[in-house]
Design a protein around this motif. Structure first.
Motif, PDB file in Angstrom:
ATOM      1  N   GLY A 178       0.792  12.052   5.093  1.00  0.00           N
ATOM      2  CA  GLY A 178       0.438  11.479   3.795  1.00  0.00           C
ATOM      3  C   GLY A 178       1.648  10.961   3.054  1.00  0.00           C
ATOM      4  O   GLY A 178       1.615   9.882   2.449  1.00  0.00           O
ATOM      5  N   LEU A 179       2.750  11.718   3.122  1.00  0.00           N
ATOM      6  CA  LEU A 179       3.982  11.315   2.446  1.00  0.00           C
ATOM      7  C   LEU A 179       4.534  10.011   3.024  1.00  0.00           C
ATOM      8  O   LEU A 179       4.889   9.087   2.281  1.00  0.00           O
ATOM      9  N   ILE A 180       4.598   9.940   4.359  1.00  0.00           N
ATOM     10  CA  ILE A 180       5.067   8.711   5.011  1.00  0.00           C
ATOM     11  C   ILE A 180       4.159   7.546   4.652  1.00  0.00           C
ATOM     12  O   ILE A 180       4.630   6.442   4.344  1.00  0.00           O
ATOM     13  N   GLY A 181       2.853   7.801   4.678  1.00  0.00           N
ATOM     14  CA  GLY A 181       1.902   6.753   4.318  1.00  0.00           C
ATOM     15  C   GLY A 181       2.092   6.263   2.900  1.00  0.00           C
ATOM     16  O   GLY A 181       2.007   5.061   2.627  1.00  0.00           O
ATOM     17  N   GLY A 182       2.384   7.192   1.981  1.00  0.00           N
ATOM     18  CA  GLY A 182       2.592   6.806   0.581  1.00  0.00           C
ATOM     19  C   GLY A 182       3.802   5.910   0.404  1.00  0.00           C
ATOM     20  O   GLY A 182       3.761   4.935  -0.355  1.00  0.00           O
ATOM     21  N   VAL A 183       4.891   6.239   1.108  1.00  0.00           N
ATOM     22  CA  VAL A 183       6.097   5.411   1.037  1.00  0.00           C
ATOM     23  C   VAL A 183       5.811   4.003   1.563  1.00  0.00           C
ATOM     24  O   VAL A 183       6.195   2.996   0.951  1.00  0.00           O
ATOM     25  N   LEU A 184       5.109   3.928   2.708  1.00  0.00           N
ATOM     26  CA  LEU A 184       4.834   2.629   3.324  1.00  0.00           C
ATOM     27  C   LEU A 184       3.858   1.805   2.490  1.00  0.00           C
ATOM     28  O   LEU A 184       4.087   0.610   2.227  1.00  0.00           O
ATOM     29  N   ILE A 185       2.763   2.424   2.061  1.00  0.00           N
ATOM     30  CA  ILE A 185       1.763   1.701   1.263  1.00  0.00           C
ATOM     31  C   ILE A 185       2.347   1.293  -0.082  1.00  0.00           C
ATOM     32  O   ILE A 185       2.080   0.194  -0.589  1.00  0.00           O
ATOM     33  N   GLY A 186       3.160   2.172  -0.681  1.00  0.00           N
ATOM     34  CA  GLY A 186       3.808   1.824  -1.942  1.00  0.00           C
ATOM     35  C   GLY A 186       4.667   0.583  -1.807  1.00  0.00           C
ATOM     36  O   GLY A 186       4.730  -0.254  -2.711  1.00  0.00           O
ATOM     37  N   ASN A 187       5.349   0.454  -0.664  1.00  0.00           N
ATOM     38  CA  ASN A 187       6.164  -0.729  -0.404  1.00  0.00           C
ATOM     39  C   ASN A 187       5.303  -1.970  -0.177  1.00  0.00           C
ATOM     40  O   ASN A 187       5.644  -3.066  -0.606  1.00  0.00           O
ATOM     41  N   ILE A 188       4.185  -1.788   0.519  1.00  0.00           N
ATOM     42  CA  ILE A 188       3.352  -2.931   0.909  1.00  0.00           C
ATOM     43  C   ILE A 188       2.637  -3.555  -0.284  1.00  0.00           C
ATOM     44  O   ILE A 188       2.653  -4.773  -0.474  1.00  0.00           O
ATOM     45  N   ARG A 203       8.246  -5.483   2.597  1.00  0.00           N
ATOM     46  CA  ARG A 203       6.790  -5.366   2.685  1.00  0.00           C
ATOM     47  C   ARG A 203       6.300  -5.582   4.113  1.00  0.00           C
ATOM     48  O   ARG A 203       5.471  -4.824   4.629  1.00  0.00           O
ATOM     49  N   ILE A 204       6.812  -6.627   4.756  1.00  0.00           N
ATOM     50  CA  ILE A 204       6.399  -6.931   6.123  1.00  0.00           C
ATOM     51  C   ILE A 204       6.831  -5.813   7.074  1.00  0.00           C
ATOM     52  O   ILE A 204       6.054  -5.369   7.931  1.00  0.00           O
ATOM     53  N   LEU A 205       8.069  -5.354   6.920  1.00  0.00           N
ATOM     54  CA  LEU A 205       8.562  -4.262   7.760  1.00  0.00           C
ATOM     55  C   LEU A 205       7.727  -3.002   7.571  1.00  0.00           C
ATOM     56  O   LEU A 205       7.371  -2.321   8.550  1.00  0.00           O
ATOM     57  N   SER A 206       7.377  -2.692   6.325  1.00  0.00           N
ATOM     58  CA  SER A 206       6.548  -1.507   6.041  1.00  0.00           C
ATOM     59  C   SER A 206       5.176  -1.636   6.666  1.00  0.00           C
ATOM     60  O   SER A 206       4.625  -0.654   7.187  1.00  0.00           O
ATOM     61  N   LEU A 207       4.609  -2.835   6.639  1.00  0.00           N
ATOM     62  CA  LEU A 207       3.297  -3.065   7.251  1.00  0.00           C
ATOM     63  C   LEU A 207       3.361  -2.861   8.761  1.00  0.00           C
ATOM     64  O   LEU A 207       2.471  -2.233   9.349  1.00  0.00           O
ATOM     65  N   LEU A 208       4.413  -3.373   9.392  1.00  0.00           N
ATOM     66  CA  LEU A 208       4.568  -3.209  10.840  1.00  0.00           C
ATOM     67  C   LEU A 208       4.737  -1.745  11.209  1.00  0.00           C
ATOM     68  O   LEU A 208       4.151  -1.266  12.195  1.00  0.00           O
TER      69      LEU A 208
END
Length: 226
Positions: A178-188, A203-208
């Motif tokens: 959940g924590l990793i997902g929050g960091v990535l989604i927050g960036n996206i 944003r693109i890197l976080s999505l990948l």
């Protein structure tokens, strides 16, 4: 007056209330109507996903809790943290963060926990909210108000992980996911207004990374069950 009331309504954390309402309803049904097999069909259970293809179990565990204390603690955290993050990110972004990070936490739990373990609770999504707020603090690190809130949430986050290391009943993999997902989604998804602070490359890197994370967890989890 009508326009003022509409703005006032839009300022309310109604998705926070919605998620609280759903998990409260689910808890009450399980408590007062135990014969209804709601929990057994909704919690995270790897064999049911791998062999029976019950993929909704990546989502539904967010709204189930094991016992009154588990439900109460997560509900209090969701109420206080949810209304603040929903006000900052806006309703749609908060909705996406909460559900997607909850799913990602359950994906990681499915992949890396011991086979056959059951898991449930909104803590996967709550740690997703932590992650989204931490990345918010990174992008808005010169904002004193945001910086103060990030420090508070980070302290709570550290304490939660410390307790999780000593309590075998806590799904630490779900929290990490959940924590990793929050960091990535927050960036996206960024914020509604200061979007310029969020680089398109990040944003693109976080999505990948997010897509890779999902594929990895699904494949590793299915492989574990043969």
């Amino acid at each position: 007056m009508n326009e003022y009331r509409l703005r006032q309504f839009r300022g309310q954390p109604f998705f926070t209330w919605l998620f609280l309402g759903i998990q409260t309803l689910v808890f009450l049904i399980g408590y007062f109507l135990p014969n209804i097999p709601l929990e057994s069909n909704g919690i995270l259970y790897g064999p049911a996903i791998a062999f029976l293809h019950q993929y909704w179990r990546f989502l539904t565990p967010i709204f189930f809790h094991f016992g009154l204390m588990h439900f109460a603690v997560n509900s209090v955290v969701l109420y206080y943290m949810g209304e603040q993050i929903e006000a900052i990110y806006d309703h749609t972004r908060f909705f996406i963060i909460y559900l997607v990070t909850g799913i990602m936490g359950n994906l990681m739990s499915f992949a890396f926990n011991t086979a056959g373990i059951i898991s449930a609770g909104s803590s996967t999504a709550l740690f997703g909210l932590f992650g989204s707020f931490i990345i918010l603090g990174f992008h808005l690190r010169h904002n004193p108000a945001i910086e103060g809130m990030v420090k508070q949430f980070t302290l709570f986050l550290i304490l939660s992980f410390v307790f999780g290391m000593f309590d075998q009943s806590i799904d630490i993999w779900g929290h990490v996911g959940g924590l990793i997902g929050g960091v990535l989604i927050g960036n996206i998804i960024g914020l509604p207004k200061p979007a310029k602070k969020y680089s398109i490359h990040i944003r693109i890197l976080s999505l990948l990374i997010l897509v890779f994370f999902v594929i990895l967890c699904v494949m590793y989890g299915l492989k574990k069950y043969g």
